[in-house]
Structure formats: C-alpha cells, structure tokens
Design a protein around this motif. Structure first.
Motif, mmCIF file in Angstrom:
data_model
loop_
_atom_site.group_PDB
_atom_site.id
_atom_site.type_symbol
_atom_site.label_atom_id
_atom_site.label_comp_id
_atom_site.label_asym_id
_atom_site.label_seq_id
_atom_site.Cartn_x
_atom_site.Cartn_y
_atom_site.Cartn_z
ATOM 1 N N GLU A 167 0.764 -0.910 -0.171
ATOM 2 C CA GLU A 167 0.041 -0.409 -0.077
ATOM 3 C C GLU A 167 0.740 1.437 0.243
ATOM 4 O O GLU A 167 0.316 2.385 -0.620
ATOM 5 C CB GLU A 167 -1.267 0.318 1.497
ATOM 6 C CG GLU A 167 -1.683 1.671 1.556
ATOM 7 C CD GLU A 167 -2.584 1.009 2.395
ATOM 8 O OE1 GLU A 167 -3.756 1.348 2.570
ATOM 9 O OE2 GLU A 167 -2.548 1.184 4.131
ATOM 10 N N THR A 179 2.421 1.962 -3.467
ATOM 11 C CA THR A 179 1.148 1.917 -4.436
ATOM 12 C C THR A 179 0.471 3.224 -4.060
ATOM 13 O O THR A 179 -0.186 3.125 -6.101
ATOM 14 C CB THR A 179 0.960 0.639 -4.756
ATOM 15 O OG1 THR A 179 0.104 0.057 -3.753
ATOM 16 C CG2 THR A 179 1.785 -0.397 -5.256
ATOM 17 N N THR A 180 0.334 3.823 -3.539
ATOM 18 C CA THR A 180 -0.749 4.628 -2.815
ATOM 19 C C THR A 180 0.221 6.048 -2.627
ATOM 20 O O THR A 180 0.980 5.907 -2.608
ATOM 21 C CB THR A 180 -1.166 4.535 -2.482
ATOM 22 O OG1 THR A 180 -1.300 4.189 -1.147
ATOM 23 C CG2 THR A 180 -2.481 3.060 -2.876
ATOM 24 N N LYS A 184 -0.259 6.434 4.249
ATOM 25 C CA LYS A 184 -1.502 5.907 4.737
ATOM 26 C C LYS A 184 -0.995 4.847 5.766
ATOM 27 O O LYS A 184 -1.351 4.641 7.064
ATOM 28 C CB LYS A 184 -2.822 5.386 3.958
ATOM 29 C CG LYS A 184 -3.604 4.464 4.711
ATOM 30 C CD LYS A 184 -4.352 4.540 3.579
ATOM 31 C CE LYS A 184 -5.901 3.783 4.546
ATOM 32 N NZ LYS A 184 -6.750 2.897 3.680
#
Length: 75
Positions: A51, A54-55, A59
C-alpha cells in the motif's frame, strides 16, 4: 515526548518516525510485531508495504504510527 519502538525500544521524536524505522528495518521481529497488530484488523506487514509503495500519501505509516502510540503505555 519521545516514542519508543515497541520491538527494539529505540526512541524518536514522533510515532511517524518510529513507523518509518519499523518499515525500514524490516527484520523478522519488526515484521512480526506489525503482523500481530494487524491480525484482527485485516492487514500484514507486506500488505502495508505494498500500500505504501503503490498509493500516494503515508497511509501505511500513519496506520502503524497509531498502533505505536497505543502501545506506548505497555512499554
């Protein structure tokens, strides 16, 4: 207030820095701690790493930082 790594007890100025340390270290004890925390929340160390890579944003770091803040009372 300094925040301690719940695995190796090193200290940083913020929980976000400890989260970055835990991802950067990535050894078995640090991975295992994150995996254990994520058991009932539905994530693993690898899920969070993917995550994070890739984002946009931080977060995954923020998620782990929250776990670290909750763990401070137990250290």
């Amino acid at each position: 207030m300094n925040f301690k790594c719940p695995v190796c007890k090193k200290e940083w100025n913020s929980s976000l820095q400890v989260a970055r340390h835990m991802f950067g270290t990535g050894d078995k004890p640090h991975k295992a701690w994150i995996d254990e925390q994520g058991k009932d929340k539905g994530f693993t160390f690898i899920d969070l790493m993917i995550e994070q890579a890739t984002t946009p944003g931080n977060k995954s770091y923020v998620t782990v930082a929250g776990l670290i803040e909750k763990a401070q009372g137990k250290l």
